[in-house]
Write a protein that holds these residues in place. Structure first.
Motif, PDB file in Angstrom:
ATOM      1  N   SER A 134       5.435   4.575  -3.204  1.00  0.00           N
ATOM      2  CA  SER A 134       5.925   5.808  -3.807  1.00  0.00           C
ATOM      3  C   SER A 134       7.434   5.712  -3.999  1.00  0.00           C
ATOM      4  CB  SER A 134       5.576   7.025  -2.944  1.00  0.00           C
ATOM      5  OG  SER A 134       6.257   6.966  -1.713  1.00  0.00           O
ATOM      6  N   LYS A 190       0.850  -1.188   0.000  1.00  0.00           N
ATOM      7  CA  LYS A 190       0.000   0.000   0.000  1.00  0.00           C
ATOM      8  C   LYS A 190       0.890   1.244   0.000  1.00  0.00           C
ATOM      9  CE  LYS A 190      -3.349  -2.384   2.875  1.00  0.00           C
ATOM     10  NZ  LYS A 190      -2.693  -3.447   3.619  1.00  0.00           N
ATOM     11  N   LYS A 191       0.347   2.351  -0.466  1.00  0.00           N
ATOM     12  CA  LYS A 191       1.030   3.646  -0.461  1.00  0.00           C
ATOM     13  C   LYS A 191       2.437   3.557  -1.040  1.00  0.00           C
ATOM     14  CE  LYS A 191      -1.765   5.694   3.057  1.00  0.00           C
ATOM     15  NZ  LYS A 191      -1.935   6.933   3.725  1.00  0.00           N
TER      16      LYS A 191
END
Length: 88
Positions: free
Chosen positions: A35, A32-33
């Protein structure tokens, strides 16, 4: 939950960041998330369990970028109204 920060050399633009993020999502489908930053030479993501760092290294190296290590640490999601715990 765990936050993993990988150090990656060779990224030079936003497309490089997107490529790294795609590879991480493919290798760790429950991440998740996700970046990445070519300025900081890092990629970060959250997982429910600790990841296999050798698998992370392998998937990044296969893309042509250079994996230089990673750090995994426990991550506690902070709520909207998180004020910290008092020490009464």
């Amino acid at each position: 939950m765990y936050k993993t920060t990988a150090s990656i050399e060779g990224m030079s633009c936003g497309m490089c960041e997107a490529h790294i993020c795609d590879v991480i999502r493919k290798t760790f489908p429950h991440a998740k998330k996700v970046s990445a930053s070519h300025i900081k030479n890092t990629a970060t993501f959250l997982t429910d369990d600790e990841i296999d760092s050798s698998l992370l290294k392998e998937c990044i190296e296969e893309t042509g970028y250079h994996y230089t290590g990673c750090r995994t640490e426990p991550f506690e999601k902070k709520g909207l109204f998180h004020f910290g715990k008092s020490k009464d």
